[in-house]
Design a protein around this motif. Structure first.
Motif, PDB file in Angstrom:
ATOM      1  N   TYR A  64       2.298 -13.219  -1.737  1.00 13.69           N
ATOM      2  CA  TYR A  64       0.300 -12.730  -1.370  1.00 13.69           C
ATOM      3  C   TYR A  64       0.005 -13.071  -0.020  1.00 13.69           C
ATOM      4  O   TYR A  64      -0.381 -12.644   0.555  1.00 13.69           O
ATOM      5  N   ASN A  65       0.554 -15.196   0.259  1.00 20.11           N
ATOM      6  CA  ASN A  65      -0.483 -15.050   1.912  1.00 20.11           C
ATOM      7  C   ASN A  65       0.365 -14.560   2.939  1.00 20.11           C
ATOM      8  O   ASN A  65      -0.592 -13.799   3.764  1.00 20.11           O
ATOM      9  N   VAL A  66       1.589 -13.616   2.819  1.00 16.09           N
ATOM     10  CA  VAL A  66       1.843 -12.768   3.763  1.00 16.09           C
ATOM     11  C   VAL A  66       1.046 -11.066   3.977  1.00 16.09           C
ATOM     12  O   VAL A  66       0.979 -11.056   4.507  1.00 16.09           O
ATOM     13  N   GLY A  67       0.463 -11.098   2.255  1.00 16.56           N
ATOM     14  CA  GLY A  67       0.110  -9.972   2.011  1.00 16.56           C
ATOM     15  C   GLY A  67      -1.525  -9.844   2.954  1.00 16.56           C
ATOM     16  O   GLY A  67      -2.096  -9.555   3.767  1.00 16.56           O
ATOM     17  N   LEU A  68      -1.959 -11.234   2.683  1.00 10.04           N
ATOM     18  CA  LEU A  68      -3.491 -11.513   3.269  1.00 10.04           C
ATOM     19  C   LEU A  68      -2.858 -12.175   4.931  1.00 10.04           C
ATOM     20  O   LEU A  68      -4.272 -11.398   5.367  1.00 10.04           O
ATOM     21  N   ALA A  69      -2.107 -12.485   5.305  1.00  7.48           N
ATOM     22  CA  ALA A  69      -1.972 -12.385   6.520  1.00  7.48           C
ATOM     23  C   ALA A  69      -2.377 -10.843   7.132  1.00  7.48           C
ATOM     24  O   ALA A  69      -2.533 -11.101   8.770  1.00  7.48           O
ATOM     25  N   ASP A  70      -0.780 -10.183   6.392  1.00  4.11           N
ATOM     26  CA  ASP A  70      -1.260  -9.054   7.257  1.00  4.11           C
ATOM     27  C   ASP A  70      -2.356  -8.491   7.373  1.00  4.11           C
ATOM     28  O   ASP A  70      -2.887  -7.255   8.265  1.00  4.11           O
ATOM     29  N   ARG A  71      -2.953  -8.138   6.054  1.00  7.63           N
ATOM     30  CA  ARG A  71      -4.903  -7.576   6.023  1.00  7.63           C
ATOM     31  C   ARG A  71      -5.677  -8.554   7.545  1.00  7.63           C
ATOM     32  O   ARG A  71      -6.322  -7.571   7.430  1.00  7.63           O
ATOM     33  N   ARG A  72      -5.239  -9.584   7.455  1.00 13.81           N
ATOM     34  CA  ARG A  72      -6.216 -10.351   9.048  1.00 13.81           C
ATOM     35  C   ARG A  72      -5.623  -9.127  10.412  1.00 13.81           C
ATOM     36  O   ARG A  72      -6.012  -8.933  10.711  1.00 13.81           O
ATOM     37  N   ALA A  73      -4.447  -9.471  10.493  1.00 14.65           N
ATOM     38  CA  ALA A  73      -4.144  -8.744  11.249  1.00 14.65           C
ATOM     39  C   ALA A  73      -4.164  -7.290  11.532  1.00 14.65           C
ATOM     40  O   ALA A  73      -4.226  -6.738  12.183  1.00 14.65           O
ATOM     41  N   GLN A  74      -4.174  -6.405  10.595  1.00 10.02           N
ATOM     42  CA  GLN A  74      -4.495  -5.223  10.237  1.00 10.02           C
ATOM     43  C   GLN A  74      -5.655  -4.944  10.835  1.00 10.02           C
ATOM     44  O   GLN A  74      -6.138  -4.295  11.287  1.00 10.02           O
ATOM     45  N   SER A  75      -7.086  -6.222  10.321  1.00 13.25           N
ATOM     46  CA  SER A  75      -8.403  -5.949  10.946  1.00 13.25           C
ATOM     47  C   SER A  75      -8.154  -5.658  11.881  1.00 13.25           C
ATOM     48  O   SER A  75      -8.784  -5.617  12.365  1.00 13.25           O
ATOM     49  N   VAL A  76      -7.725  -6.632  13.111  1.00  8.72           N
ATOM     50  CA  VAL A  76      -7.977  -7.171  14.288  1.00  8.72           C
ATOM     51  C   VAL A  76      -7.080  -5.549  14.783  1.00  8.72           C
ATOM     52  O   VAL A  76      -7.890  -5.001  15.734  1.00  8.72           O
ATOM     53  N   THR A  93       7.833  -4.863  -1.066  1.00  6.61           N
ATOM     54  CA  THR A  93       6.305  -4.746   0.023  1.00  6.61           C
ATOM     55  C   THR A  93       6.196  -4.383   1.763  1.00  6.61           C
ATOM     56  O   THR A  93       7.570  -4.949   2.224  1.00  6.61           O
ATOM     57  N   LEU A  94       5.456  -3.336   1.628  1.00  8.84           N
ATOM     58  CA  LEU A  94       5.769  -2.763   3.288  1.00  8.84           C
ATOM     59  C   LEU A  94       4.178  -3.011   3.280  1.00  8.84           C
ATOM     60  O   LEU A  94       3.663  -2.090   2.538  1.00  8.84           O
ATOM     61  N   SER A  95       3.813  -2.906   4.842  1.00  5.32           N
ATOM     62  CA  SER A  95       2.143  -2.364   4.542  1.00  5.32           C
ATOM     63  C   SER A  95       2.565  -1.337   6.365  1.00  5.32           C
ATOM     64  O   SER A  95       1.569  -1.671   6.776  1.00  5.32           O
ATOM     65  N   ARG A  96       3.477  -0.682   6.354  1.00  5.09           N
ATOM     66  CA  ARG A  96       3.532   0.423   7.089  1.00  5.09           C
ATOM     67  C   ARG A  96       2.312   1.464   6.858  1.00  5.09           C
ATOM     68  O   ARG A  96       2.155   2.554   7.967  1.00  5.09           O
ATOM     69  N   ASP A  97       1.597   1.864   6.302  1.00  6.44           N
ATOM     70  CA  ASP A  97       0.907   2.902   5.919  1.00  6.44           C
ATOM     71  C   ASP A  97      -0.813   1.326   5.578  1.00  6.44           C
ATOM     72  O   ASP A  97      -1.396   2.089   5.914  1.00  6.44           O
ATOM     73  N   GLY A  98      -0.782   0.698   6.337  1.00  2.52           N
ATOM     74  CA  GLY A  98      -1.727  -0.345   7.189  1.00  2.52           C
ATOM     75  C   GLY A  98      -2.410  -1.111   6.092  1.00  2.52           C
ATOM     76  O   GLY A  98      -3.512  -1.841   5.996  1.00  2.52           O
ATOM     77  N   ASN A  99      -1.370  -1.474   4.901  1.00  2.45           N
ATOM     78  CA  ASN A  99      -1.620  -1.941   4.015  1.00  2.45           C
ATOM     79  C   ASN A  99      -0.814  -3.195   2.690  1.00  2.45           C
ATOM     80  O   ASN A  99       0.148  -2.477   2.863  1.00  2.45           O
ATOM     81  N   PRO A 100      -0.556  -3.873   2.116  1.00  2.00           N
ATOM     82  CA  PRO A 100       0.271  -4.148   1.254  1.00  2.00           C
ATOM     83  C   PRO A 100       0.476  -3.605   0.784  1.00  2.00           C
ATOM     84  O   PRO A 100      -0.477  -3.760  -0.202  1.00  2.00           O
ATOM     85  N   GLU A 101       1.753  -2.984   0.141  1.00  2.00           N
ATOM     86  CA  GLU A 101       1.854  -1.658  -0.856  1.00  2.00           C
ATOM     87  C   GLU A 101       3.019  -2.102  -1.372  1.00  2.00           C
ATOM     88  O   GLU A 101       3.989  -2.197  -0.592  1.00  2.00           O
ATOM     89  N   ILE A 102       3.412  -1.657  -2.481  1.00  2.00           N
ATOM     90  CA  ILE A 102       5.142  -1.591  -3.366  1.00  2.00           C
ATOM     91  C   ILE A 102       6.175  -0.384  -3.196  1.00  2.00           C
ATOM     92  O   ILE A 102       4.966   0.511  -3.883  1.00  2.00           O
ATOM     93  N   TYR A 103       6.952  -0.355  -2.960  1.00  2.00           N
ATOM     94  CA  TYR A 103       7.817   0.489  -2.594  1.00  2.00           C
ATOM     95  C   TYR A 103       9.031   0.438  -3.242  1.00  2.00           C
ATOM     96  O   TYR A 103       9.322  -1.073  -3.885  1.00  2.00           O
ATOM     97  N   HIS A 104       9.516   1.808  -3.769  1.00  2.00           N
ATOM     98  CA  HIS A 104      10.674   1.532  -4.730  1.00  2.00           C
ATOM     99  C   HIS A 104      11.749   2.002  -3.891  1.00  2.00           C
ATOM    100  O   HIS A 104      11.651   3.165  -3.064  1.00  2.00           O
TER     101      HIS A 104
END
Lengths: 182, 432
Positions: free
Chosen positions: A123-135, B261-272
């Motif tokens: 979840y923290n990886v997700g949160l930190a990714d969101r920070r980087a994506q904001s920048v 989980t990938l964020s390639r579309d700009g956001n953390p999403e779940i993929y199969h």
């Protein structure tokens, strides 16, 4: 100009010293510096391994990045708890980097997202990714080409300070801008 | 809450030849009503090789670690039978023992040893089970765990999960450098083996359902990459990666695909991800964080963490995609779900007032039960028989592994002497 060259030389020596002490050889490339501590609060970055995550730093001798008086020397943006919003006072800083990247299309930046230790690791990886994506979004909005930007989210895995209170956690919730290429 | 704190410290030195294991098991919360049992030290008549492990001590330790049994101390035993004819039931009744285990180790025909053991019902005065097992000298610990599995199943009706393995990540600072290791150990923490060492973070190990491979996230290239590694050969392959997150791998029960989980579309999403042809299908939508997917044991649905409602909570949706339904409503932080093997419960991390603890959610009743009392408990994983949950906790700011019974009554810590241990995942049952 002479001063800047001296800074580069000193930093290069420090960097090489850091490498030899960690055995982490990256060849003869001269990095400008591995990190800037942004707020100037005196973090110890002398350990090259602390930031050796991105391999293949190419030659990057852009003096503007090394000028301690330039906002570009600050390359860390801090975030509030559970937030991925860039604070008002950091928007000019992001804009300065955006201007630099837009003017130097051959330069790329890696946005490294980090969180504090609390909560689930992924979840923290997700949160930190969101920070980087904001920048990232702010940079792109201000004219930086998407190809110049990449994102790596480390979550809580690479804290700057291994501490257990808010004063440490607040330093760990961050996005680091790491320049590549040139 | 039932808080009878019995603290036994089982130092590794109690068992011969284990001193190198550097492991301490500390029972931090005991149980009223654990069944009294006696495991008599196995007599050895092996001459060519001397057994290097105390098999009976391993069995007793396994049974104690399950929280269901209270093995009698060796010094309290009145007699030490090795043969059925030597068992005097009144002795054991006097000691209040319900069940008795005796055994002996003899030279094997084709193998180094042959272990014979018998399980007795002391009150009925009869043998419940008797087995003879061939074993190689280096397989003594494993066979001891198999014996524990047999005894556990005979006495509880559930399969044992002692002869299983766990995987976890250790980080350690050596000469000023951070080192990360992906490790494998027996379910009791012994026999640790390193599968991978890196100067960059390693995360999120996940067992393939057949127990032969581990998927994990490595930052060794400066980017997040998911690898699949064969345990015996060490051979590994990368799965396709993208900019941003490549994380949270979870195998499907049939082993043919993976959630990630990938964020390639700009956001953390779940993929199969279909592992046969690497085709990707995005399962979640929305602007929030969607991550930490877990597959239900029947393969039909998935559970994941999402902050779409304003705080991290668990949601369930069909494995093929579709409407997500919120599962957790208590507290402002529920994450890291893992299904119980029967699919009826989820174990998760539940935070309230800044304390992150392990809880079990019953999917039928919706009832949430907090099982632990730490401050930073995380990464819970069910044992393959559902009896125990392994998780990561902290003592003195050091990451250690701990186990709690799925009813919350019994807890213990497994402490390695060095390093920060985290992200334990319990492997599947050993299929003979």
């Amino acid at each position: 100009m002479k001063f800047v060259q001296t800074v580069i030389a000193v930093l290069a020596i420090l960097w090489i010293a850091g490498c030899s002490s960690t055995g982490d050889s990256k060849g003869d490339d001269v990095a400008v510096e591995e990190h800037s501590d942004g707020a100037g609060s005196g973090f110890d970055y002398s350990d090259g391994a602390a930031s050796s995550g991105v391999g293949g730093y190419n030659q990057l001798n852009i003096e503007e990045l090394n000028d301690p008086d330039s906002p570009l020397s600050r390359r860390v943006i801090y975030f509030a708890y559970d937030s991925s919003e860039v604070a008002e006072e950091d928007r000019d800083l992001v804009a300065a980097h955006a201007g630099f990247l837009a003017a130097n299309p051959g330069v790329s930046v890696v946005l490294e997202g980090h969180s504090d230790e609390r909560g689930a690791r992924e979840y923290n990886v997700g949160l930190a990714d969101r920070r980087a994506q904001s920048v990232r979004r702010m940079l792109e909005f201000q004219g930086v080409a998407p190809e110049q930007i990449s994102v790596v989210s480390y979550g809580e895995e690479k804290p700057v300070i291994e501490g257990y209170d808010e004063s440490s956690w607040s330093q760990n919730r961050r996005v680091e801008l790491v320049y590549v290429g040139g | 809450m039932n808080r009878i704190v019995a603290t036994f410290i089982l130092l590794a030195s109690l068992v011969p030849a284990l001193s190198q294991a550097e492991l301490t098991i500390e029972i931090t919360q005991g149980v009223e009503g654990a069944l009294p049992i006696a495991v008599v030290p196995f007599e050895s008549s092996a001459t060519q090789y001397v057994p290097t492990e105390d098999v009976a001590a391993i069995v007793a330790s396994d049974l104690r670690r399950s929280g269901r049994f209270a093995p009698l101390a060796e010094e309290d035993m009145i007699s030490r039978p090795a043969e059925a004819s030597e068992v005097r039931y009144p002795d054991w009744r006097t000691l209040g023992v319900d069940n008795l285990i005796i055994g002996k180790i003899e030279p094997g025909d084709d193998t180094d040893f042959r272990i014979e053991f018998r399980l007795f019902d002391v009150y009925r005065g009869q043998q419940i089970a008797g087995y003879s097992l061939p074993v190689a000298a280096d397989g003594l610990r494993h066979v001891a765990h198999r014996i524990s599995d047999i005894i556990y199943e005979k006495l509880t009706g559930q399969p044992g999960a002692f002869a299983t393995r766990i995987a976890y990540v250790i980080s350690e600072t050596i000469d000023g450098n951070k080192q990360y290791r992906l490790q494998l150990a027996d379910s009791d923490g012994f026999n640790p083996k390193t599968l991978l060492t890196s100067r960059q973070p390693l995360m999120s190990p996940a067992w393939s359902p057949d127990g032969r491979r581990l998927a994990y996230v490595s930052f060794e290239t400066g980017k997040a990459t998911i690898f699949i590694q064969e345990i015996t050969t060490g051979k590994r392959e990368e799965i396709p990666s993208f900019d941003g997150i490549n994380g949270a791998p979870a195998w499907s029960p049939d082993g043919r695909s993976m959630l990630l989980t990938l964020s390639r579309d700009g956001n953390p999403e779940i993929y199969h991800l279909n592992l046969a042809n690497n085709s990707l299908q995005r399962l979640t939508v929305g602007g929030g964080i969607d991550t930490e997917p877990a597959w239900s044991p029947d393969g039909r649905s998935i559970v994941f963490t999402s902050d779409r409602g304003g705080s991290p909570q668990l949601y369930r949706m069909p494995a093929a995609g579709g409407q997500a339904r919120r599962l957790t409503f208590e507290g402002n932080y529920n994450s890291s779900a893992d299904f119980s093997p029967d699919g009826r419960n989820l174990v998760l991390v539940h935070a309230e007032g800044g304390h992150y603890r392990i809880a079990v959610l019953n999917l039928e009743s919706g009832l949430l039960r907090v099982l632990t009392d730490g401050n930073l408990d995380e990464s819970p994983s069910f044992a393959p028989n559902g009896s125990m949950i392994i998780y990561a906790t902290e003592t003195a700011h050091r990451g250690v592994l701990a186990e709690v019974s799925s009813d919350g009554r019994f807890r213990q810590r497994l402490s390695l002497r060095q390093g920060n241990v985290r992200e334990p995942v319990w492997g599947p049952l050993d299929k003979p």
